[in-house]
Design a protein around this motif. Structure first.
Motif, mmCIF file in Angstrom:
data_model
loop_
_atom_site.group_PDB
_atom_site.id
_atom_site.type_symbol
_atom_site.label_atom_id
_atom_site.label_comp_id
_atom_site.label_asym_id
_atom_site.label_seq_id
_atom_site.Cartn_x
_atom_site.Cartn_y
_atom_site.Cartn_z
ATOM 1 N N ASP A 81 14.566 -20.104 5.040
ATOM 2 C CA ASP A 81 14.165 -21.487 4.782
ATOM 3 C C ASP A 81 15.340 -22.403 5.091
ATOM 4 O O ASP A 81 16.345 -22.418 4.386
ATOM 5 C CB ASP A 81 13.743 -21.637 3.313
ATOM 6 N N ASP A 123 15.029 -25.747 5.328
ATOM 7 C CA ASP A 123 14.782 -27.062 4.757
ATOM 8 C C ASP A 123 15.326 -27.122 3.331
ATOM 9 O O ASP A 123 15.633 -26.085 2.732
ATOM 10 C CB ASP A 123 13.285 -27.378 4.779
ATOM 11 N N HIS A 161 16.053 -26.839 -0.397
ATOM 12 C CA HIS A 161 15.499 -26.043 -1.485
ATOM 13 C C HIS A 161 16.593 -25.790 -2.507
ATOM 14 O O HIS A 161 17.789 -25.947 -2.220
ATOM 15 C CB HIS A 161 14.924 -24.719 -0.962
ATOM 16 N N ARG A 216 11.000 -25.703 -2.887
ATOM 17 C CA ARG A 216 11.135 -26.794 -1.933
ATOM 18 C C ARG A 216 11.561 -28.078 -2.651
ATOM 19 O O ARG A 216 11.015 -28.437 -3.692
ATOM 20 C CB ARG A 216 9.814 -27.021 -1.207
ATOM 21 N N GLY A 228 5.259 -31.471 -1.267
ATOM 22 C CA GLY A 228 6.112 -30.555 -0.521
ATOM 23 C C GLY A 228 6.117 -29.165 -1.121
ATOM 24 O O GLY A 228 6.058 -28.158 -0.406
ATOM 25 N N GLN A 229 6.167 -29.079 -2.450
ATOM 26 C CA GLN A 229 6.174 -27.772 -3.115
ATOM 27 C C GLN A 229 4.820 -27.084 -3.004
ATOM 28 O O GLN A 229 4.751 -25.864 -2.783
ATOM 29 C CB GLN A 229 6.589 -27.972 -4.572
ATOM 30 N N TYR A 243 4.398 -25.919 0.685
ATOM 31 C CA TYR A 243 5.282 -24.793 0.970
ATOM 32 C C TYR A 243 4.787 -23.531 0.257
ATOM 33 O O TYR A 243 4.834 -22.425 0.823
ATOM 34 C CB TYR A 243 6.706 -25.128 0.539
ATOM 35 N N GLN A 275 6.984 -21.931 -6.511
ATOM 36 C CA GLN A 275 6.531 -23.318 -6.339
ATOM 37 C C GLN A 275 5.505 -23.673 -7.422
ATOM 38 O O GLN A 275 5.555 -24.757 -8.028
ATOM 39 C CB GLN A 275 5.897 -23.518 -4.956
#
Length: 500
Positions: A88, A90, A92, A98, A112-113, A116, A139
């Motif tokens: 990942d 991005d 986090h 996320r 977003g969470q 993801y 998440q």
């Protein structure tokens, strides 16, 4: 787009026991009402006084009779297509959850969470690797830990301030709530509740979370927080950006559609008729508002209020309308998706590009500005049929479909698609259908059908108008075609699709 798109039928109204939503649509009341279309075939007239109570719904709203399909293959169910990668890159946190980076700080971001988590769940389904399931669970657990319990429901807060600069009036101070997050949470919790790899107690926990989140969609805007409202036309909106003053939310199309996927997932999990009624209302809104969503022969609009064309969300709209067709919108929603794809097809021809065939003759090539104005024009003279490479097949604003050439005398310039003079080899912009779609072959008309590779061709004609099923649509060698049950492709220009 002609009036056949969507559903032509008497409109029905769903309603509930909760107080009417502010001043919007106050003449409709909170019970289910029944009405008919206005004489012009547009929005429904104010329904007559006969009422039928539908307990539990937040307000009365238009319903056209859409139902949640119960036989959708797993591959076509929500959130199956995009799979998370193991690494990942991005933002986090240490738990693998996320995060959203803003002003040098990390913030929890419910959508977003959720998304993801669903991408990880798709990866788990495909690979069986428990790593992805555990990251999906992380998440979900973050959402549960941060929930706000109000009005007997669970809400998932955005803690940071937010302003949508391109859209006047869309400004929030944290904490704030979004109908997109509330609806999408139903997909995350509902799908986890059916994962056999989780213990029964944990599945039950996520089922309970889904029910608590669903309750937020049964709360109107007569109190805070709220994410569901009815507009002045009696249409139901699942607001990505709910603004307090009646009629000031921007009616964001993609957020409404993503939330509708969650309603399907919740009905699939629970069979709750209220989830199906809200799903019906959400799809009825999209059908009624399609021409406002649509930018005819151009990009679709991000929202109803501001009518901002947006390249980044156009293909999202195409895909969501197609998926909602699979889930219950049927052939009508497939047509809506097709219309947007024709308005502005996916421009890129991929890393390898494509090959454009030129017939002998004179062909105009252009350089355009961003508004479709011609900066310069030149002529390409072709003595014998030849091919050149292209990187894009795109709509030019105010004009037709053009190819951006990357080889030959026209390199760096656009040429208009015009079969059989100029056309792109291969199959592009392909869509598949599970709905019962048909192509009408007019009586006495010979239609030359072909295999996808072009090696087989066959003239087909019928003594009477004849409907033939088709299961796919694409641009094949420069023409829009549909794939018949025989496996042959037929040109749409000679057919009537989904004729009554």
């Amino acid at each position: 787009m002609d009036g056949n798109i969507g559903r032509r039928k008497a409109f029905r109204w769903a309603g509930g026991a909760v107080a009417a939503l502010g001043a919007v649509g106050a003449g409709i009341g909170a019970a289910a009402l029944r009405g008919t279309a206005s004489p012009g075939g547009g929005q429904p007239a104010v329904p007559p006084s006969s009422r039928r109570s539908v307990a539990g719904l937040p307000v009365g709203f238009r319903t056209d009779g859409y139902r949640c399909s119960t036989d959708v293959p797993d591959a076509l169910q929500p959130w199956r297509g995009r799979r998370a990668k193991r690494a990942d890159t991005d933002p986090h946190d240490a738990s693998g959850v996320r995060m959203f980076s803003r002003d040098g700080k990390l913030h929890d971001h419910p959508v977003g969470q959720i998304q993801y988590g669903l991408h990880n769940l798709a990866a788990f389904r495909a690979s069986g690797d428990r790593f992805f399931l555990d990251r999906c669970v992380a998440q979900a657990e973050r959402l549960i830990a941060r929930r706000v319990e109000r009005r007997g429901a669970w809400y998932f807060p955005y803690s940071f301030d937010f302003r949508l600069d391109a859209h006047d009036g869309i400004e929030f101070r944290g904490p704030w709530f979004s109908g997109m997050a509330q609806g999408e949470s139903l997909s995350l919790f509902g799908q986890l509740a059916k994962i056999d790899a989780l213990p029964g107690r944990q599945r039950a926990r996520y089922g309970a979370a889904a029910r608590a989140a669903f309750t937020s969609l049964l709360r109107g805007n007569d109190a805070k927080p709220w994410v569901v409202a009815r507009d002045e036309k009696g249409l139901l909106w699942l607001h990505e950006y709910p603004i307090d003053a009646p009629g000031t939310s921007d009616c964001t199309y993609n957020g409404h559609m993503f939330a509708a996927l969650g309603l399907w997932d919740h009905h699939h999990l629970t069979g709750d008729p209220l989830a199906e009624r809200l799903f019906d209302g959400a799809l009825s809104t999209l059908s009624a508002e399609f021409e406002t969503l649509r930018g005819k022969e151009w990009l679709s609009h991000y929202c109803r209020t501001h009518l901002v064309p947006t390249a980044s969300y156009h293909q999202v709209h195409v895909t969501l309308l197609s998926q909602l067709g699979h889930l219950g919108g049927g052939a009508g929603f497939a047509r809506l998706s097709d219309a947007l794809m024709d308005d502005y097809p996916t421009p890129s021809l991929g890393m390898s590009g494509g090959r454009v065939v030129f017939a002998p003759g004179r062909h105009a090539t252009y350089d355009f500005d961003d508004e479709g104005g011609v900066r310069s024009a030149s002529e390409l003279v072709v003595a014998a049929a030849e091919e050149h490479s292209a990187s894009r097949r795109t709509r030019i604003k105010g004009r037709g479909i053009h190819y951006l050439l990357t080889s030959g005398p026209g390199k760096g310039r656009y040429v208009e698609e015009s079969f059989p003079r100029v056309w792109l080899r291969g199959t592009w912009c392909k869509s598949g259908y599970r709905e019962g779609r048909t192509a009408l072959f007019p009586a006495g008309v010979s239609v030359v059908c072909r295999s996808e590779d072009g090696r087989t061709q066959r003239a087909v004609s019928h003594e009477r108008d004849t409907k033939v099923p088709f299961d796919a649509r694409a641009v094949v060698d420069g023409r829009v075609m549909v794939r018949l049950g025989t496996g042959l492709w037929a040109p749409v220009a000679q057919l009537a699709l989904d004729a009554a």
